[in-house]
Each structure stands twice: as structure tokens, then as C-alpha cells.
Design an enzyme around this catalytic site. Structure first.
Site, PDB file in Angstrom:
ATOM      1  N   SER A  10       3.302 -16.680  27.048  1.00  0.00           N
ATOM      2  CA  SER A  10       2.671 -18.001  27.068  1.00  0.00           C
ATOM      3  C   SER A  10       1.300 -17.927  26.425  1.00  0.00           C
ATOM      4  O   SER A  10       0.429 -17.180  26.886  1.00  0.00           O
ATOM      5  CB  SER A  10       2.528 -18.510  28.498  1.00  0.00           C
ATOM      6  OG  SER A  10       1.696 -19.657  28.525  1.00  0.00           O
ATOM      7  N   HIS A  35       5.916 -19.110  23.813  1.00  0.00           N
ATOM      8  CA  HIS A  35       5.949 -20.187  24.802  1.00  0.00           C
ATOM      9  C   HIS A  35       4.661 -20.996  24.724  1.00  0.00           C
ATOM     10  O   HIS A  35       3.556 -20.445  24.792  1.00  0.00           O
ATOM     11  CB  HIS A  35       6.117 -19.609  26.211  1.00  0.00           C
ATOM     12  CG  HIS A  35       6.389 -20.650  27.244  1.00  0.00           C
ATOM     13  ND1 HIS A  35       7.643 -21.156  27.488  1.00  0.00           N
ATOM     14  CD2 HIS A  35       5.564 -21.284  28.116  1.00  0.00           C
ATOM     15  CE1 HIS A  35       7.591 -22.051  28.452  1.00  0.00           C
ATOM     16  NE2 HIS A  35       6.326 -22.158  28.843  1.00  0.00           N
ATOM     17  N   ASP A  37       2.654 -24.122  26.418  1.00  0.00           N
ATOM     18  CA  ASP A  37       2.521 -25.000  27.587  1.00  0.00           C
ATOM     19  C   ASP A  37       1.726 -26.239  27.210  1.00  0.00           C
ATOM     20  O   ASP A  37       0.542 -26.150  26.880  1.00  0.00           O
ATOM     21  CB  ASP A  37       1.811 -24.267  28.727  1.00  0.00           C
ATOM     22  CG  ASP A  37       2.691 -23.189  29.352  1.00  0.00           C
ATOM     23  OD1 ASP A  37       3.805 -23.522  29.784  1.00  0.00           O
ATOM     24  OD2 ASP A  37       2.262 -22.024  29.392  1.00  0.00           O
ATOM     25  N   MET A  39       0.251 -29.685  28.575  1.00  0.00           N
ATOM     26  CA  MET A  39      -0.106 -30.351  29.830  1.00  0.00           C
ATOM     27  C   MET A  39      -1.004 -31.542  29.532  1.00  0.00           C
ATOM     28  O   MET A  39      -1.854 -31.476  28.635  1.00  0.00           O
ATOM     29  CB  MET A  39      -0.830 -29.376  30.766  1.00  0.00           C
ATOM     30  CG  MET A  39      -0.093 -28.073  31.011  1.00  0.00           C
ATOM     31  SD  MET A  39      -1.004 -26.995  32.133  1.00  0.00           S
ATOM     32  CE  MET A  39      -0.069 -25.485  31.963  1.00  0.00           C
ATOM     33  N   HIS A  68       7.107 -26.259  26.315  1.00  0.00           N
ATOM     34  CA  HIS A  68       7.318 -26.783  27.670  1.00  0.00           C
ATOM     35  C   HIS A  68       6.425 -28.014  27.853  1.00  0.00           C
ATOM     36  O   HIS A  68       5.195 -27.908  27.931  1.00  0.00           O
ATOM     37  CB  HIS A  68       6.974 -25.690  28.686  1.00  0.00           C
ATOM     38  CG  HIS A  68       7.154 -26.091  30.103  1.00  0.00           C
ATOM     39  ND1 HIS A  68       6.710 -25.310  31.146  1.00  0.00           N
ATOM     40  CD2 HIS A  68       7.748 -27.186  30.675  1.00  0.00           C
ATOM     41  CE1 HIS A  68       7.010 -25.911  32.294  1.00  0.00           C
ATOM     42  NE2 HIS A  68       7.619 -27.047  32.030  1.00  0.00           N
ATOM     43  N   MET A  70       4.923 -30.598  29.912  1.00  0.00           N
ATOM     44  CA  MET A  70       4.532 -31.016  31.263  1.00  0.00           C
ATOM     45  C   MET A  70       3.707 -32.290  31.125  1.00  0.00           C
ATOM     46  O   MET A  70       2.506 -32.329  31.420  1.00  0.00           O
ATOM     47  CB  MET A  70       3.757 -29.892  31.952  1.00  0.00           C
ATOM     48  CG  MET A  70       4.630 -28.717  32.314  1.00  0.00           C
ATOM     49  SD  MET A  70       3.700 -27.248  32.822  1.00  0.00           S
ATOM     50  CE  MET A  70       3.431 -26.482  31.211  1.00  0.00           C
ATOM     51  N   MET A 139      10.517 -22.960  37.557  1.00  0.00           N
ATOM     52  CA  MET A 139       9.095 -22.740  37.803  1.00  0.00           C
ATOM     53  C   MET A 139       8.937 -21.957  39.103  1.00  0.00           C
ATOM     54  O   MET A 139       9.343 -22.418  40.170  1.00  0.00           O
ATOM     55  CB  MET A 139       8.352 -24.073  37.898  1.00  0.00           C
ATOM     56  CG  MET A 139       8.271 -24.863  36.597  1.00  0.00           C
ATOM     57  SD  MET A 139       7.483 -23.963  35.235  1.00  0.00           S
ATOM     58  CE  MET A 139       5.860 -23.614  35.940  1.00  0.00           C
ATOM     59  N   GLY A 144       0.797 -26.155  36.082  1.00  0.00           N
ATOM     60  CA  GLY A 144      -0.532 -26.692  35.826  1.00  0.00           C
ATOM     61  C   GLY A 144      -1.554 -25.644  35.451  1.00  0.00           C
ATOM     62  O   GLY A 144      -2.464 -25.921  34.678  1.00  0.00           O
ATOM     63  N   PHE A 145      -1.410 -24.425  35.959  1.00  0.00           N
ATOM     64  CA  PHE A 145      -2.404 -23.390  35.696  1.00  0.00           C
ATOM     65  C   PHE A 145      -1.730 -22.033  35.566  1.00  0.00           C
ATOM     66  O   PHE A 145      -0.735 -21.757  36.241  1.00  0.00           O
ATOM     67  CB  PHE A 145      -3.437 -23.317  36.833  1.00  0.00           C
ATOM     68  CG  PHE A 145      -4.263 -24.567  36.981  1.00  0.00           C
ATOM     69  CD1 PHE A 145      -5.375 -24.776  36.189  1.00  0.00           C
ATOM     70  CD2 PHE A 145      -3.903 -25.531  37.903  1.00  0.00           C
ATOM     71  CE1 PHE A 145      -6.122 -25.936  36.320  1.00  0.00           C
ATOM     72  CE2 PHE A 145      -4.653 -26.698  38.040  1.00  0.00           C
ATOM     73  CZ  PHE A 145      -5.764 -26.897  37.246  1.00  0.00           C
ATOM     74  N   GLY A 146      -2.300 -21.181  34.726  1.00  0.00           N
ATOM     75  CA  GLY A 146      -1.852 -19.806  34.639  1.00  0.00           C
ATOM     76  C   GLY A 146      -2.459 -18.964  35.747  1.00  0.00           C
ATOM     77  O   GLY A 146      -3.387 -19.392  36.441  1.00  0.00           O
ATOM     78  N   GLY A 147      -1.931 -17.756  35.914  1.00  0.00           N
ATOM     79  CA  GLY A 147      -2.513 -16.805  36.849  1.00  0.00           C
ATOM     80  C   GLY A 147      -2.163 -17.003  38.303  1.00  0.00           C
ATOM     81  O   GLY A 147      -2.787 -16.388  39.174  1.00  0.00           O
ATOM     82  N   ASP A 177       9.225 -19.045  34.898  1.00  0.00           N
ATOM     83  CA  ASP A 177       7.828 -19.174  34.482  1.00  0.00           C
ATOM     84  C   ASP A 177       6.939 -19.246  35.708  1.00  0.00           C
ATOM     85  O   ASP A 177       7.091 -20.133  36.548  1.00  0.00           O
ATOM     86  CB  ASP A 177       7.674 -20.449  33.641  1.00  0.00           C
ATOM     87  CG  ASP A 177       6.266 -20.635  33.093  1.00  0.00           C
ATOM     88  OD1 ASP A 177       5.380 -19.811  33.393  1.00  0.00           O
ATOM     89  OD2 ASP A 177       6.059 -21.617  32.351  1.00  0.00           O
ATOM     90  N   GLY A 179       3.716 -16.413  37.566  1.00  0.00           N
ATOM     91  CA  GLY A 179       3.495 -15.209  38.361  1.00  0.00           C
ATOM     92  C   GLY A 179       4.326 -14.023  37.933  1.00  0.00           C
ATOM     93  O   GLY A 179       4.645 -13.162  38.763  1.00  0.00           O
ATOM     94  N   GLY A 199       2.306 -14.984  30.747  1.00  0.00           N
ATOM     95  CA  GLY A 199       1.046 -15.207  30.064  1.00  0.00           C
ATOM     96  C   GLY A 199       0.088 -14.061  30.280  1.00  0.00           C
ATOM     97  O   GLY A 199      -0.125 -13.224  29.401  1.00  0.00           O
ATOM     98  N   THR A 200      -0.466 -13.991  31.471  1.00  0.00           N
ATOM     99  CA  THR A 200      -1.448 -12.960  31.796  1.00  0.00           C
ATOM    100  C   THR A 200      -0.897 -11.563  31.546  1.00  0.00           C
ATOM    101  O   THR A 200      -1.569 -10.709  30.954  1.00  0.00           O
ATOM    102  CB  THR A 200      -1.872 -13.097  33.272  1.00  0.00           C
ATOM    103  OG1 THR A 200      -2.355 -14.414  33.499  1.00  0.00           O
ATOM    104  CG2 THR A 200      -2.955 -12.095  33.617  1.00  0.00           C
TER     105      THR A 200
END
Length: 221
Positions: A10, A35, A37, A39, A68, A70, A139, A144-147, A177, A179, A199-200
Site C-alpha cells: 500500500s 495498492h 488507498d 479516502m 481501493h 473508500m 478489511m 481509514g488509517f494505516g498502522g 488489508d 495490520g 503498507g508499513t
């Protein structure tokens, strides 16, 4: 039949000051998909990018762009993201009144269509349209947020969807998607996922670490 595990990094976790270079670096490192995202600050509590950024990034990678959406309403933006270079457009059932119509709209653009299920969205939502889909995204965090930390309840949903997908006899990506770490990647694979958004875990450590990150996520190291 389940496919080999693939990774869709991501770009939400990339360095936005040098986004094109980051996309090229993660592609070269072995990403299967890119990927993206999207939003809107309305459907989810964050604001990211629009079609112009997708179009600007398109020359930096030949890998499929897994976009994706959102956003709500989603239908008015499908054509713009398709024209910008998306290969797969994934939408949420809650983002419009007629999910089947939205899927038809994506297909009319010549793109692959996906549906994303939030943690509180039941798997049964996909039953009437599964034969129309190319991808189902689970999901494993609230979007809404990464991490964020992985929600273990997603594993039961992955298992249920794996059975549904296999029963169709069609090739449909089962994507997860949220964690995703080396440990949760293994759990998702064992539950039946074949495509993971990370992502992370993909972008940690800078470009020299990307190839190793992807191998570890796949369980190759």
C-alpha cells in the site's frame, strides 16, 4: 483452488515526497500489485488522493494498480479512476445504493471489480454478486488509517469466503488489508487468503529493505 501468496504494498505507507520513485522501487523489489488507498474524509475519517495522482504514478510501474475506493458516493468517480490507470477497482457495499450496478459500471470500463468488507460487514453481502467479482477484500482493521492492529475476527471471514470462492470454480482474488505483519500474513494465508495488502511492513527500512520485506511477508525467508 488457492493461489500462491502475493503481496500488494500500500503506497499509503510510502514516502509521499518521492511517490513515483517509491512505486518503482517496490515494483522492482517484487511487488505483485500496487495498492492505492483512496479516502474521501467522509466515508472514512481520512483524506488521501484522487485520480490525478493515480495518473501521475501510472508510468512508474507496469504492475496492476489495485485501487481501493473508500469513498461515497462511489459511482461518479469510477470512470475517472479507470481512465487514470486503475486495473482493479474495489468498492464498499455501503458506498452506494446499488452494489450490482456499481460492479456493472466498473466492468463497463473494462476493469476488474472488487468488493471490500469492513469488519462489521457480513460475508453474505457478496453472495448475490460473487459470480461478477474478480476480487473480495477483507478489511482486518476499520478502514481509514494505516498502522492499525490486526483484528483476529477477520480470519473466520477469510475462511468463509475461501469456501465460497472455491465453490464458484472461478479465479477470484481473496485479499486482506490491515495490520499485516509476518505473523498475521501467515495466519491469513493459512485461513485461505492469496493476496495481502501491506503498507508499513512493505515499506519499512527504505528501498534497500523492500525486497527482503516482501520475501518475509510471503514466508520465503
Amino acid at each position: 483452488m488457492q493461489q500462491a501468496l502475493r503481496i500488494a504494498p500500500s503506497i499509503l505507507s510510502a514516502d509521499f515526497a518521492r511517490l513515483g520513485e517509491e512505486v518503482r522501487a517496490i515494483d522492482t523489489a517484487g511487488a505483485d500489485y500496487i495498492h492505492v488507498d483512496v479516502m474521501d474524509g467522509h466515508f472514512v475519517p481520512n483524506l488521501t488522493i484522487g485520480p490525478m495522482v493515480v495518473k501521475a504514478l501510472r508510468p512508474w510501474s507496469a504492475k496492476p494498480f489495485d485501487v481501493h475506493l473508500m469513498i461515497a458516493p462511489v459511482d461518479p468517480y469510477v470512470a475517472a479512476f479507470a481512465e487514470a490507470g486503475a486495473d482493479i477497482l474495489t468498492v464498499h457495499p455501503e458506498a452506494g445504493p446499488h452494489l450490482h450496478r456499481t460492479i456493472q459500471l466498473i466492468k463497463a470500463q473494462g476493469k476488474k471489480a472488487g468488493v471490500s468488507l469492513n469488519p462489521a460487514t457480513p460475508v453474505e453481502v457478496v453472495d448475490p454478486i460473487l459470480d461478477e467479482l474478480d476480487l473480495v477484500l477483507v478489511m482486518s482493521v476499520n478502514p481509514g488509517f494505516g498502522g492499525q492492529s490486526f483484528l483476529s475476527s477477520a480470519l473466520r471471514k477469510i475462511e468463509a469466503l475461501r469456501a465460497r470462492i472455491d465453490a464458484t470454480g472461478r479465479t477470484i482474488d481473496l485479499e486482506v488489508d490491515g495490520g499485516i505483519t509476518v505473523e498475521t500474513a501467515r495466519a491469513c494465508r493459512d485461513a485461505g487468503a492469496d493476496l495481502l495488502v501491506a503498507g508499513t511492513s512493505s515499506f519499512a527500512g527504505g528501498p534497500e529493505a523492500y525486497a527482503g520485506n516482501l520475501r518475509r511477508l510471503r514466508g520465503e525467508d
